[in-house]
Design an enzyme around this catalytic site. Structure first.
Site, PDB file in Angstrom:
ATOM      1  CE  LYS A  84      43.877  64.361  11.308  1.00  0.00           C
ATOM      2  NZ  LYS A  84      43.142  63.485  11.997  1.00  0.00           N
ATOM      3  CG  LEU A 343      37.588  52.051  23.268  1.00  0.00           C
ATOM      4  CD1 LEU A 343      38.912  51.222  23.497  1.00  0.00           C
ATOM      5  CD2 LEU A 343      37.411  52.202  21.790  1.00  0.00           C
TER       6      LEU A 343
END
Length: 517
Positions: A84, A343
């Site tokens: 990426k 999270l």
């Protein structure tokens, strides 16, 4: 039971990327294989699936993997990873009108802006008609051609261009688990936590269905949105930021390739929609595609239809996964002898792939700052909480920036541009940047998650209205700037010729390896 005054054992509850990355960092830093070191135990439920949609990383991941002793080639093979070089934002500036309605947020520029800032010279027209990304970096050109950031002859974790990875989140967790348990001394327990034993606001132990009571001196909460330890047991409240960021759901589909040798995008592609946006991430064996949206403006069924229409005919029989998103963060990330990572600590929409980066940052700080003496925990906790409240607020500002600058006029986008929804800190920055360029002094905090360069890519890419005419006299090195702009064309032609495509390099890695550092 007598409570120890020293931290001799860390218990991590929850696996996934957050749990196993934290376990790896702690075990490596603390030398957990030694008898006199802090032991690290991770408890992971065999019945709770990971969310598994965090598939984008930052260039920091290369250093993280290298530090815990992971071989880059092995990681890429196992995790179906690809390279990426940044993110491509499509239709964010305005609703679709032309084929060039996009811009890039890239990982590197030809000149470090902290040394010589090309942005004001670009704003003053010194680069001609080229976009900002075209003027300061070769990576957009390379991404358009599906190019990799390095060659097979490159050393592990060393790129000709800066790079990160796209990866399979499920496989990444599995890979980290194997590495942590086999090479770093992490003890793994596959079981469910059925109760938590706390006394005077401090966690003493957890009770499991298979192994009974598991004691620990310090606990890491990686239980996801449920936040079993820090939230449910210790009562640390969750602070919603749904009044700033409005997306609250995502629907995701994994799309197999038609051809095993097809091109693989070198950027995360983010395409704006009427009530949100779609991510498109290319791995070795498939694409991960998902629609992040606000359910106030579109139903779940319509959101899934929008995603399937984006994918096309091949999406017809593919299963979709609905992911509710609780956007915000804990009022404290570290309380007493418990810290939340992943999270369970916080979540914002994955627009700039900040989730895994902030797990990296948390595991880095925790492994470096965790004291052996329990009396020092309050000091460590305050330092950690101050740092991550800053980081999360800056992340929220940066994500909000993308929406604020858009000229789209659908109700979802209008709501995002309502001044009442814009943090004052972002308002102040935008007011300053209307007549002054972004400066390194705007990013004086060493742990600012998004550097000056990132803001420049987004502001200039989104055609932020900036008038530098009053301060134009300060930018007298036009000749220097023009030479730098001209250098891009020379360098990009060389790189386009020499660098393989993402697919070509990944195919070579099936038989060959990068040279180990």
């Amino acid at each position: 039971m007598e409570i120890s005054n020293t931290i001799d054992s860390v218990v991590i509850v929850g696996g996934g990327t957050a749990g196993w990355l934290t376990a790896s960092k702690l075990a490596k830093k603390l030398n957990s294989h030694r008898e006199d070191a802090i032991s690290v135990t991770l408890i992971e439920s065999p019945d709770i699936p990971i969310v598994g949609v965090g598939e984008g990383t930052w260039p920091t991941m290369r250093k993280t993997l290298a530090e815990v002793g992971i071989d880059e080639t092995e990681f890429i093979r196992f995790c179906n990873a690809s390279f990426k070089q940044g993110s491509k934002f499509v239709n964010w500036k305005s609703a679709p009108a032309s084929s060039d309605n996009h811009y890039y947020h890239l990982f590197s520029s030809i000149v470090d802006p902290s040394e010589f800032n090309l942005s004001p010279y670009w704003s003053l027209g010194q680069a001609g008609e080229k976009t900002y990304a075209e003027s300061v970096s070769t990576q957009g050109y390379l991404s358009d051609l599906f190019k990799a950031p390095k060659a097979i002859s490159s050393k592990a974790y060393d790129g000709i261009q800066s790079y990160a990875y796209h990866l399979d989140a499920g496989k990444f967790s599995e890979f980290l688990k194997k590495h942590a348990t086999e090479k770093l001394g992490v003890k793994f327990l596959s079981c469910n936590v059925i109760d938590v034993n706390a006394d005077n606001g401090e966690i003493i132990s957890v009770y499991t269905d298979k192994f009974g009571e598991i004691n620990g001196d310090f606990f890491v909460d990686c239980t996801g949105f449920s936040c079993l330890l820090l939230g449910k047991t210790l009562g640390v409240p969750f602070k919603s930021v749904s009044d700033v960021l409005f997306t609250d759901h995502a629907v995701a589909i994994q799309v197999p390739y038609d051809d095993d040798n097809c091109d693989i995008h070198s950027c995360t592609i983010s395409t704006a929609q009427e009530a949100g946006w779609i991510w498109d991430i290319g791995l070795q064996n498939r694409r991960g595609v998902g629609h992040v949206y606000c359910s106030e403006f579109i139903s779940h069924e319509e959101a899934e239809q929008t995603l399937r229409a984006y994918i096309g005919e091949k999406a017809k029989d593919l299963p979709a996964k609905l992911v509710p998103m609780n956007v915000g963060y804990r009022e404290k990330f570290w309380h007493k002898n418990c810290v939340a990572v992943g999270l369970s600590a916080a979540f914002v929409e994955p627009l700039e792939a900040s989730a895994i980066f902030l797990v990296e940052a948390a595991s880095n700080m925790l492994s470096d700052q965790l004291p052996r003496d329990k009396s020092l925990l309050p000091l460590a906790a305050k330092k950690f909480n101050d740092s991550f409240q800053f980081r999360w607020n800056k992340t929220i500002d940066f994500i909000k920036l993308h929406y604020v600058l858009s000229k789209r006029d659908e109700p979802f986008w209008q709501k995002n541009k309502d001044p009442e929804s814009i943090p004052q800190s972002l308002k102040n920055s935008l007011l300053q940047w209307r007549s002054e360029p972004v400066s390194a002094y705007d990013f004086s905090h060493v742990y600012d998650p998004f550097p000056m360069e990132s803001y420049q890519y987004v502001l200039n890419g989104m055609a932020f209205e900036q008038d530098l005419s009053l301060s134009a006299a300060k930018y007298s090195e036009a000749e220097h700037a023009q030479k730098a702009f001209a250098q891009i064309d020379k360098v990009k032609d060389i790189l386009i010729k020499e660098l393989p495509t993402n697919r070509e390099l990944l195919n070579k890695l099936s038989s060959y390896s990068f040279t180990k550092v």
